[in-house]
Design a protein around this motif. Structure first.
Motif, PDB file in Angstrom:
ATOM      1  N   LYS A 192       3.774  -7.273  -8.132  1.00 41.81           N
ATOM      2  CA  LYS A 192       4.349  -8.483  -8.746  1.00 41.81           C
ATOM      3  C   LYS A 192       5.442  -9.105  -7.864  1.00 41.81           C
ATOM      4  O   LYS A 192       5.702 -10.307  -7.954  1.00 41.81           O
ATOM      5  CB  LYS A 192       4.902  -8.171 -10.135  1.00 41.81           C
ATOM      6  CG  LYS A 192       6.071  -7.223 -10.123  1.00 41.81           C
ATOM      7  CD  LYS A 192       6.573  -6.922 -11.513  1.00 41.81           C
ATOM      8  CE  LYS A 192       7.743  -5.948 -11.393  1.00 41.81           C
ATOM      9  NZ  LYS A 192       8.330  -5.631 -12.644  1.00 41.81           N
ATOM     10  N   ASP A 193       6.078  -8.324  -6.997  1.00 40.67           N
ATOM     11  CA  ASP A 193       7.097  -8.864  -6.102  1.00 40.67           C
ATOM     12  C   ASP A 193       6.505  -9.824  -5.077  1.00 40.67           C
ATOM     13  O   ASP A 193       7.184 -10.741  -4.613  1.00 40.67           O
ATOM     14  CB  ASP A 193       7.837  -7.727  -5.381  1.00 40.67           C
ATOM     15  CG  ASP A 193       8.633  -6.860  -6.336  1.00 40.67           C
ATOM     16  OD1 ASP A 193       9.093  -7.385  -7.369  1.00 40.67           O
ATOM     17  OD2 ASP A 193       8.779  -5.655  -6.050  1.00 40.67           O
ATOM     18  N   ILE A 194       5.249  -9.636  -4.719  1.00 39.94           N
ATOM     19  CA  ILE A 194       4.577 -10.540  -3.793  1.00 39.94           C
ATOM     20  C   ILE A 194       4.486 -11.932  -4.424  1.00 39.94           C
ATOM     21  O   ILE A 194       4.748 -12.944  -3.763  1.00 39.94           O
ATOM     22  CB  ILE A 194       3.173 -10.022  -3.425  1.00 39.94           C
ATOM     23  CG1 ILE A 194       3.287  -8.691  -2.685  1.00 39.94           C
ATOM     24  CG2 ILE A 194       2.391 -11.051  -2.619  1.00 39.94           C
ATOM     25  CD1 ILE A 194       4.012  -8.745  -1.364  1.00 39.94           C
ATOM     26  N   GLU A 195       4.146 -11.986  -5.698  1.00 42.82           N
ATOM     27  CA  GLU A 195       4.074 -13.278  -6.392  1.00 42.82           C
ATOM     28  C   GLU A 195       5.451 -13.936  -6.464  1.00 42.82           C
ATOM     29  O   GLU A 195       5.576 -15.144  -6.318  1.00 42.82           O
ATOM     30  CB  GLU A 195       3.479 -13.120  -7.787  1.00 42.82           C
ATOM     31  CG  GLU A 195       1.993 -12.851  -7.776  1.00 42.82           C
ATOM     32  CD  GLU A 195       1.211 -13.862  -6.947  1.00 42.82           C
ATOM     33  OE1 GLU A 195       1.437 -15.081  -7.104  1.00 42.82           O
ATOM     34  OE2 GLU A 195       0.371 -13.438  -6.134  1.00 42.82           O
TER      35      GLU A 195
ATOM     36  N   ILE B 136       0.934 -14.938   2.470  1.00 42.31           N
ATOM     37  CA  ILE B 136       1.621 -13.676   2.218  1.00 42.31           C
ATOM     38  C   ILE B 136       0.571 -12.684   1.719  1.00 42.31           C
ATOM     39  O   ILE B 136      -0.359 -13.043   0.993  1.00 42.31           O
ATOM     40  CB  ILE B 136       2.769 -13.849   1.193  1.00 42.31           C
ATOM     41  CG1 ILE B 136       3.581 -12.562   1.067  1.00 42.31           C
ATOM     42  CG2 ILE B 136       2.238 -14.305  -0.153  1.00 42.31           C
ATOM     43  CD1 ILE B 136       4.877 -12.741   0.285  1.00 42.31           C
ATOM     44  N   SER B 137       0.692 -11.466   2.173  1.00 43.88           N
ATOM     45  CA  SER B 137      -0.234 -10.431   1.718  1.00 43.88           C
ATOM     46  C   SER B 137       0.522  -9.125   1.571  1.00 43.88           C
ATOM     47  O   SER B 137       1.650  -8.988   2.030  1.00 43.88           O
ATOM     48  CB  SER B 137      -1.401 -10.269   2.698  1.00 43.88           C
ATOM     49  OG  SER B 137      -0.952  -9.769   3.938  1.00 43.88           O
ATOM     50  N   ALA B 138      -0.121  -8.209   0.916  1.00 38.86           N
ATOM     51  CA  ALA B 138       0.453  -6.880   0.719  1.00 38.86           C
ATOM     52  C   ALA B 138      -0.474  -5.847   1.338  1.00 38.86           C
ATOM     53  O   ALA B 138      -1.692  -6.046   1.396  1.00 38.86           O
ATOM     54  CB  ALA B 138       0.623  -6.611  -0.765  1.00 38.86           C
ATOM     55  N   MET B 139       0.107  -4.765   1.807  1.00 32.46           N
ATOM     56  CA  MET B 139      -0.712  -3.677   2.325  1.00 32.46           C
ATOM     57  C   MET B 139       0.015  -2.363   2.136  1.00 32.46           C
ATOM     58  O   MET B 139       1.241  -2.310   2.071  1.00 32.46           O
ATOM     59  CB  MET B 139      -1.089  -3.886   3.771  1.00 32.46           C
ATOM     60  CG  MET B 139       0.000  -3.760   4.774  1.00 32.46           C
ATOM     61  SD  MET B 139      -0.713  -4.071   6.400  1.00 32.46           S
ATOM     62  CE  MET B 139       0.637  -3.589   7.420  1.00 32.46           C
ATOM     63  N   ILE B 140      -0.767  -1.334   1.992  1.00 32.33           N
ATOM     64  CA  ILE B 140      -0.248   0.025   1.865  1.00 32.33           C
ATOM     65  C   ILE B 140      -0.942   0.873   2.919  1.00 32.33           C
ATOM     66  O   ILE B 140      -2.176   0.954   2.952  1.00 32.33           O
ATOM     67  CB  ILE B 140      -0.533   0.613   0.463  1.00 32.33           C
ATOM     68  CG1 ILE B 140       0.131  -0.230  -0.620  1.00 32.33           C
ATOM     69  CG2 ILE B 140      -0.065   2.056   0.385  1.00 32.33           C
ATOM     70  CD1 ILE B 140      -0.239   0.188  -2.028  1.00 32.33           C
ATOM     71  N   TRP B 141      -0.154   1.485   3.791  1.00 33.68           N
ATOM     72  CA  TRP B 141      -0.706   2.422   4.767  1.00 33.68           C
ATOM     73  C   TRP B 141      -1.026   3.695   4.007  1.00 33.68           C
ATOM     74  O   TRP B 141      -0.153   4.266   3.351  1.00 33.68           O
ATOM     75  CB  TRP B 141       0.316   2.731   5.859  1.00 33.68           C
ATOM     76  CG  TRP B 141       0.551   1.580   6.772  1.00 33.68           C
ATOM     77  CD1 TRP B 141       1.433   0.550   6.583  1.00 33.68           C
ATOM     78  CD2 TRP B 141      -0.112   1.315   7.987  1.00 33.68           C
ATOM     79  NE1 TRP B 141       1.353  -0.331   7.607  1.00 33.68           N
ATOM     80  CE2 TRP B 141       0.414   0.111   8.496  1.00 33.68           C
ATOM     81  CE3 TRP B 141      -1.103   1.974   8.697  1.00 33.68           C
ATOM     82  CZ2 TRP B 141      -0.018  -0.439   9.683  1.00 33.68           C
ATOM     83  CZ3 TRP B 141      -1.528   1.422   9.888  1.00 33.68           C
ATOM     84  CH2 TRP B 141      -0.984   0.233  10.368  1.00 33.68           C
TER      85      TRP B 141
END
Length: 178
Positions: A42-45, A57-62
């Motif tokens: 939700k922080d990305i929004e 903007i995008s999100a990713m998890i290693w």
């Protein structure tokens, strides 16, 4: 004449083309006064609505570099869970197949997009799109192939696989973006 300027520009352009697009990466931090601060999806929004002039903007998890198998072949590529905008923010292009569909994301389908380095290692003599690979003995279907790019000078081309962020968060219950 040596045409040093033209040659230099060509060399720099080639090196830039081998890397991901310029990005700003926000990472969580640890403080002695607070617990580990982590980002949520939700922080990305929140950021998307408030950053003026934001292009993408995008999100990713290693996740890790897990054992990945196709038939008798095994490799350990980088494994990353990503949001829908990953290709745009990374500057990568698809070279075959397709990216994750809205149905893949909403229905938590076990699909992956692999890079060309993974194709060379696991599929030297066949089209990988539609094939089933196993990551830590879990089946995933190859949806597409993206170009291989370096993240920085420290990076090695071990190969990279990406999965929808929704699949990762649903499978693990982890809603944090690291």
């Amino acid at each position: 004449t040596l045409q040093v300027g033209t040659i230099s520009r060509a060399v720099v352009a080639k090196q830039l083309a081998e890397r991901e697009a310029p990005q700003i990466i926000v990472l969580p931090f640890t403080s002695t006064d607070e617990e580990n601060v982590e980002f949520k999806v939700k922080d990305i929004e929140f950021l998307r609505k408030r950053l003026v002039g934001l292009r993408s903007i995008s999100a990713m998890i290693w996740i890790a570099s897990p054992n990945t198998n196709f038939r008798e072949l095994e490799i350990n590529p980088h494994w990353i869970a990503v949001s829908q905008e990953f290709l745009e923010t990374s500057g990568r292009s698809l070279v075959a197949g397709s990216f994750f569909s809205q149905d893949d994301v909403k229905n938590y389908r076990p699909v992956v997009v692999i890079d060309e380095a993974v194709v060379e290692a696991l599929f030297p003599d066949r089209n990988p799109v539609g094939q089933r690979i196993y990551v830590e003995q879990r089946p995933y279907f190859v949806r597409g192939v993206m170009e291989t790019k370096l993240r920085g000078s420290w990076d090695q081309q071990n190969g990279e696989m990406i999965m929808p962020l929704s699949v990762y968060t649903n499978t693990t219950g982890n809603r944090n973006i690291y």
